[in-house]
Design a protein around this motif. Structure first.
Motif, PDB file in Angstrom:
ATOM      1  N   PRO A  27       0.842  -1.199   0.000  1.00 14.06           N
ATOM      2  CA  PRO A  27       0.000   0.000   0.000  1.00 14.06           C
ATOM      3  C   PRO A  27       0.864   1.231   0.000  1.00 14.06           C
ATOM      4  CG  PRO A  27      -0.757  -1.592   1.659  1.00 14.06           C
ATOM      5  CD  PRO A  27       0.523  -2.091   1.116  1.00 14.06           C
ATOM      6  N   PRO A  28       0.321   2.252  -0.603  1.00 19.02           N
ATOM      7  CA  PRO A  28       1.121   3.488  -0.694  1.00 19.02           C
ATOM      8  C   PRO A  28       1.285   4.152   0.646  1.00 19.02           C
ATOM      9  CG  PRO A  28      -1.048   3.817  -1.643  1.00 19.02           C
ATOM     10  CD  PRO A  28      -0.963   2.362  -1.416  1.00 19.02           C
ATOM     11  N   GLU A  29       0.347   3.947   1.493  1.00 13.79           N
ATOM     12  CA  GLU A  29       0.478   4.610   2.794  1.00 13.79           C
ATOM     13  C   GLU A  29       1.560   3.977   3.614  1.00 13.79           C
ATOM     14  OE1 GLU A  29      -2.314   3.340   1.610  1.00 13.79           O
ATOM     15  OE2 GLU A  29      -3.606   5.063   1.156  1.00 13.79           O
ATOM     16  N   GLY A  30       2.126   2.777   3.222  1.00 10.89           N
ATOM     17  CA  GLY A  30       3.215   2.106   3.982  1.00 10.89           C
ATOM     18  C   GLY A  30       2.711   1.238   5.091  1.00 10.89           C
ATOM     19  N   ILE A  31       1.420   1.055   5.179  1.00  5.23           N
ATOM     20  CA  ILE A  31       0.904   0.207   6.245  1.00  5.23           C
ATOM     21  C   ILE A  31       0.606  -1.152   5.652  1.00  5.23           C
ATOM     22  CG2 ILE A  31      -0.974  -0.120   7.904  1.00  5.23           C
ATOM     23  CD1 ILE A  31      -1.230   2.909   8.048  1.00  5.23           C
ATOM     24  N   ASP A  32       1.264  -2.276   6.288  1.00  6.39           N
ATOM     25  CA  ASP A  32       1.102  -3.632   5.772  1.00  6.39           C
ATOM     26  C   ASP A  32       0.372  -4.431   6.820  1.00  6.39           C
ATOM     27  OD1 ASP A  32       1.220  -6.058   4.516  1.00  6.39           O
ATOM     28  OD2 ASP A  32       3.373  -6.385   4.911  1.00  6.39           O
ATOM     29  N   LEU A  33      -0.818  -4.854   6.439  1.00  9.07           N
ATOM     30  CA  LEU A  33      -1.624  -5.622   7.381  1.00  9.07           C
ATOM     31  C   LEU A  33      -1.813  -7.048   6.895  1.00  9.07           C
ATOM     32  CD1 LEU A  33      -4.346  -2.956   8.272  1.00  9.07           C
ATOM     33  CD2 LEU A  33      -2.294  -3.570   9.578  1.00  9.07           C
ATOM     34  N   ILE A  34      -1.131  -7.418   5.918  1.00  2.63           N
ATOM     35  CA  ILE A  34      -1.312  -8.767   5.352  1.00  2.63           C
ATOM     36  C   ILE A  34      -0.161  -9.636   5.816  1.00  2.63           C
ATOM     37  CG2 ILE A  34      -1.501 -10.077   3.220  1.00  2.63           C
ATOM     38  CD1 ILE A  34      -2.539  -7.517   1.853  1.00  2.63           C
ATOM     39  N   GLU A  35      -0.559 -10.840   6.466  1.00  2.00           N
ATOM     40  CA  GLU A  35       0.449 -11.765   6.983  1.00  2.00           C
ATOM     41  C   GLU A  35       1.056 -12.542   5.833  1.00  2.00           C
ATOM     42  OE1 GLU A  35      -3.508 -13.928   7.085  1.00  2.00           O
ATOM     43  OE2 GLU A  35      -2.773 -11.943   7.631  1.00  2.00           O
ATOM     44  N   PRO A  36       2.224 -13.111   6.063  1.00  2.00           N
ATOM     45  CA  PRO A  36       2.820 -13.919   5.029  1.00  2.00           C
ATOM     46  C   PRO A  36       1.934 -15.143   4.728  1.00  2.00           C
ATOM     47  CG  PRO A  36       4.404 -13.341   6.723  1.00  2.00           C
ATOM     48  CD  PRO A  36       3.063 -12.944   7.237  1.00  2.00           C
ATOM     49  N   ILE A  37       2.117 -15.662   3.579  1.00  2.00           N
ATOM     50  CA  ILE A  37       1.356 -16.839   3.150  1.00  2.00           C
ATOM     51  C   ILE A  37       2.378 -17.957   2.927  1.00  2.00           C
ATOM     52  CG2 ILE A  37      -0.126 -17.808   1.367  1.00  2.00           C
ATOM     53  CD1 ILE A  37      -1.170 -14.999   0.845  1.00  2.00           C
ATOM     54  N   PHE A  38       2.078 -19.154   3.575  1.00  4.95           N
ATOM     55  CA  PHE A  38       2.975 -20.305   3.423  1.00  4.95           C
ATOM     56  C   PHE A  38       2.868 -20.840   2.020  1.00  4.95           C
ATOM     57  CE2 PHE A  38       2.808 -20.336   8.028  1.00  4.95           C
ATOM     58  CZ  PHE A  38       4.127 -20.654   8.359  1.00  4.95           C
ATOM     59  N   PHE A 100       7.231 -14.511  10.296  1.00 14.94           N
ATOM     60  CA  PHE A 100       6.942 -13.094  10.551  1.00 14.94           C
ATOM     61  C   PHE A 100       7.533 -12.280   9.422  1.00 14.94           C
ATOM     62  CE2 PHE A 100       7.097 -15.213  14.605  1.00 14.94           C
ATOM     63  CZ  PHE A 100       6.014 -14.701  15.296  1.00 14.94           C
ATOM     64  N   ASP A 101       6.661 -11.249   8.947  1.00 19.46           N
ATOM     65  CA  ASP A 101       7.214 -10.323   7.956  1.00 19.46           C
ATOM     66  C   ASP A 101       7.825  -9.151   8.669  1.00 19.46           C
ATOM     67  OD1 ASP A 101       5.154  -8.741   8.797  1.00 19.46           O
ATOM     68  OD2 ASP A 101       3.968  -8.982   6.969  1.00 19.46           O
ATOM     69  N   ALA A 102       8.249  -8.169   7.876  1.00 19.28           N
ATOM     70  CA  ALA A 102       8.932  -7.015   8.467  1.00 19.28           C
ATOM     71  C   ALA A 102       7.993  -6.178   9.291  1.00 19.28           C
ATOM     72  CB  ALA A 102       9.589  -6.192   7.373  1.00 19.28           C
ATOM     73  N   SER A 103       6.659  -6.298   9.013  1.00 20.82           N
ATOM     74  CA  SER A 103       5.693  -5.481   9.771  1.00 20.82           C
ATOM     75  C   SER A 103       5.186  -6.238  10.982  1.00 20.82           C
ATOM     76  CB  SER A 103       4.525  -5.109   8.878  1.00 20.82           C
ATOM     77  OG  SER A 103       4.951  -4.305   7.806  1.00 20.82           O
ATOM     78  N   GLY A 104       5.675  -7.397  11.165  1.00 23.67           N
ATOM     79  CA  GLY A 104       5.277  -8.142  12.338  1.00 23.67           C
ATOM     80  C   GLY A 104       4.071  -9.018  12.090  1.00 23.67           C
ATOM     81  N   ASN A 105       3.598  -9.047  10.882  1.00 26.25           N
ATOM     82  CA  ASN A 105       2.490  -9.925  10.590  1.00 26.25           C
ATOM     83  C   ASN A 105       2.988 -11.353  10.630  1.00 26.25           C
ATOM     84  OD1 ASN A 105       0.601  -7.718  10.002  1.00 26.25           O
ATOM     85  ND2 ASN A 105       1.947  -7.351   8.241  1.00 26.25           N
ATOM     86  N   MET A 106       2.203 -12.284  11.241  1.00 28.85           N
ATOM     87  CA  MET A 106       2.627 -13.650  11.510  1.00 28.85           C
ATOM     88  C   MET A 106       1.628 -14.614  10.928  1.00 28.85           C
ATOM     89  SD  MET A 106       1.893 -16.476  13.572  1.00 28.85           S
ATOM     90  CE  MET A 106       1.045 -15.867  15.020  1.00 28.85           C
ATOM     91  N   ASN A 107       2.204 -15.737  10.515  1.00 31.54           N
ATOM     92  CA  ASN A 107       1.381 -16.846  10.099  1.00 31.54           C
ATOM     93  C   ASN A 107       2.075 -18.108  10.610  1.00 31.54           C
ATOM     94  OD1 ASN A 107      -0.633 -18.313   8.972  1.00 31.54           O
ATOM     95  ND2 ASN A 107      -0.212 -17.778   6.836  1.00 31.54           N
ATOM     96  N   GLN A 108       1.321 -19.208  10.740  1.00 29.81           N
ATOM     97  CA  GLN A 108       1.890 -20.446  11.286  1.00 29.81           C
ATOM     98  C   GLN A 108       1.310 -21.645  10.571  1.00 29.81           C
ATOM     99  OE1 GLN A 108       0.847 -20.507  15.405  1.00 29.81           O
ATOM    100  NE2 GLN A 108      -1.283 -21.053  15.041  1.00 29.81           N
TER     101      GLN A 108
END
Length: 642
Positions: A27-38, A100-108
């Motif tokens: 996103p252009p605003e720099g906010i990433d709310l999407i977790e990584p996908i395995f 974990f991505d750089a924004s801290g979004n997590m998936n397991q």
């Protein structure tokens, strides 16, 4: 590491999402709310443990993811648990993978992990080892004993073939196989040459203190039984254990000296163990003695003798003490003359250095065969006693006499009498001791004859008739007294001659009569033999003069006033008068019995009232001193010159 390959198809929706992510941008605003996908998440996974025994999980092994903003390399993975170990072998572990991505979004996602160990152990054995049996006589081998070097990721168990050894294996070399098996059943094997030895010393116990009595032999060989020795060993039976004792024996040199003894037990493998005991060696054996039943002792000249104990003993011995070092005690150690004639019972006690004693008895007889020593003089001259006898004694004849014991001296005769007068009498002198030993010698007794050779009357050469106290004397030549003197007027008694004093003596005083005097003297010796002499003189009527004056008489002068001393005289005598009378004295005349003038002494030589007169020039005999005053008065004094 071995991985299992699983062929499967991604779900359509997941593939679509991945494709959409790749076509999208952040996103252009720099906010990433999407977790990584395995992109990958294996449902199962097999983990093969490495040599370390620990398997660490990492990305890409069984799960991987993508992210819209973070690159794949920058995604952060964590695992729970993060690793598996040997403890997990044979079990399945549920492992959760977190991304974990750089924004801290997590998936397991979850994966079931199976843990395996397929690596065999790496072991190395020593080429050879020496092992010793324990105190029970056995040994169970273990890896540590064999010095095994191991490289293994997980736990091991060992199978040692053979592993058990006992005393029967001592001295043998055995190849032993060591099989190492890990918990997954992987195996490795190595071999080592095992030498079985016994280094376990025996056990030994002994009493701490022992007292040993020496026998007659004086030596004791030390045996284990003396010390109550108890031994045990892991392999050697007690009866086969060698026991040595140092020192191996005790003897007299050890008596009463505490001795430390070492008792050493040695098993069949050569292992040793010692115990110590203090030995006190005691000698209780008395000396062995054999005595004579009787001894006879001959006294020496000294009359005393020490009894030699060795002269009594037929034999003497002791287990420890040499005969010369034994102590000898006699109930009668010394004999003398008092034992002669008696039989004494004597105890002999012989004791050794330890105080052990033996006693025997014997009869002691003392004899004296030494004759007395006697020396006599050749001869002796004696005078008879007034009773006409002389008691003889040994002292007259014996110059020396001695004996080792008491003795008596006897004479062949004990008295001589007038019958022996003038004769030589042969004497036998006998000395006999109390044992009957005799010694004799001879001597001569000369019995001097008391009979005079002659007698002679001495009187004045002239006498005035009527004079008083006229001295007469008799000289006895030879013989010896006592004499009996008998004076007798043979002729003149009827004419006035008379003996006025001195009858029975050598000197008499006679009062003169008229005309002639015939005088006789008879001298009888102590044996009754007689000698006589006669004296004849005619008196003169010419008037009184000095020759008429008698002994100790005076003419018109008192004789008591005059002193003459000493009398008898040796070298000089003193005439002493009262001083007033001394002044009237003129001369003193010394005459002999024949009325011969010897010398004249002047009273001017007097000292106060004393006049000394020398008699050195006079012969022995009877003299008179006539003292004349200035008035011609006369005093006569008689003296004897020695």
């Amino acid at each position: 590491m071995k991985r299992s390959l699983h062929l499967f198809l991604f779900p359509l929706f997941l593939l679509t999402a991945i494709l959409e992510l790749e076509s999208q941008s952040c996103p252009p605003e720099g906010i990433d709310l999407i977790e990584p996908i395995f992109a990958q998440c294996d449902p199962t996974f097999t983990a093969e443990l490495p040599s370390t025994g620990v398997f660490e999980f990492a990305s890409g092994m069984f799960a991987s993811a993508v992210d819209d903003c973070t690159t794949t390399e920058d995604l952060n993975y964590t695992f729970n648990p993060s690793q598996v170990t040997c403890a997990d072998i044979g079990s399945s572990i549920q492992v959760t993978t977190f991304v974990f991505d750089a924004s801290g979004n997590m998936n397991q996602c979850q994966t079931l992990v199976f843990v395996e160990d397929n690596l065999p152990p790496i072991i190395a054995c020593q080429s050879s080892v020496i092992v010793s049996l324990d105190q029970n006589g056995s040994i169970a081998l273990n890896a540590e004993m064999l010095g095994i070097v191991v490289d293994e990721n997980c736990n091991l168990s060992y199978n040692i073939i053979p592993s058990l050894f006992d005393c029967s294996d001592v001295g043998t070399d055995v190849w032993v196989d060591v099989i190492a098996t890990d918990q997954s059943g992987n195996e490795s094997i190595c071999s080592t040459l095992v030498s079985i030895v016994d280094r376990q010393p025996p056990t030994i116990n002994c009493v701490p203190n022992v007292s040993i009595n020496l026998p007659e032999s004086g030596i004791v060989t030390l045996e284990p039984s003396l010390f109550n020795v108890v031994v045990n060993d892991n392999c050697t039976l007690p009866g086969n254990i060698d026991i040595t004792i140092n020192p191996s024996s005790v003897d007299c040199s050890d008596v009463l000296n505490p001795l430390t003894v070492e008792i050493v037990a040695t098993d069949q493998a050569g292992n040793e163990e010692s115990c110590f005991s203090t030995v006190m060696v005691v000698d209780i054996t008395p000396p062995e003695i054999n005595c004579r039943s009787q001894i006879n002792i001959i006294l020496p000249p000294s009359g005393q003798m020490n009894v030699d104990p060795l002269s009594v003993l037929l034999s003497v011995s002791d287990n420890c003490t040499a005969p010369g070092d034994l102590n000898y005690y006699l109930s009668i150690p010394t004999v003398d003359c008092s034992f002669i004639g008696d039989t004494a019972v004597v105890d002999l006690v012989v004791s050794d250095e330890s105080g052990n004693a033996s006693t025997c008895q014997f009869l002691l007889i003392v004899e004296d065969i030494t004759p007395p020593s006697l020396f006599c003089i050749d001869g002796v001259a004696i005078r008879l006693d007034p009773d006409g006898e002389f008691q003889l004694s040994p002292d007259l004849f014996v110059s020396s006499v001695s004996d080792n014991c008491s003795y008596d001296i006897s004479l062949s005769r004990n008295v001589v009498t007038c019958n022996n007068a003038g004769k030589m009498v042969r004497m036998k002198i006998t000395v006999e001791d109390n044992s009957g030993n005799r010694t004799r010698c001879t001597s001569i007794v000369e019995v001097l004859d008391p009979e005079p050779q002659s007698v002679e009357i001495e009187g004045p050469s002239s006498i005035e008739c009527g004079a008083t106290e006229i001295p007469f004397s008799v000289n006895v030549n030879g013989g010896y007294g006592p004499f009996i003197f008998e004076w007798k007027i043979l002729s003149g008694a009827r004419r006035g001659w008379e003996i006025v004093s001195g009858q029975g003596t050598t000197d008499i005083l006679i009062n003169a009569g008229t005309k002639r005097l015939s005088l006789k003297v008879t001298v009888t010796d102590l044996c009754g033999k007689r000698r006589t002499d006669r004296f004849t003189i005619k008196c003169s009527d010419s008037g009184r003069n000095i020759a008429q004056v008698g002994v100790d008489q005076s003419i018109n002068f008192p004789a008591s006033e005059v002193s003459l001393y000493p009398n008898p005289v040796d070298d000089q005598f003193i005439i002493e008068l009262p001083e007033d009378i001394m002044n009237s004295m003129k001369e003193a005349y010394v005459i002999n019995n024949n009325w011969q003038l010897i010398n004249i002494n002047d009273f001017e030589q007097r000292i106060i009232n004393r006049l000394p007169i020398s008699t050195d020039h006079l012969m022995k005999g009877v003299y008179s001193v006539i003292i004349v005053t200035s008035d011609k008065e006369v005093v006569v004094k008689r003296f004897v010159k020695l």
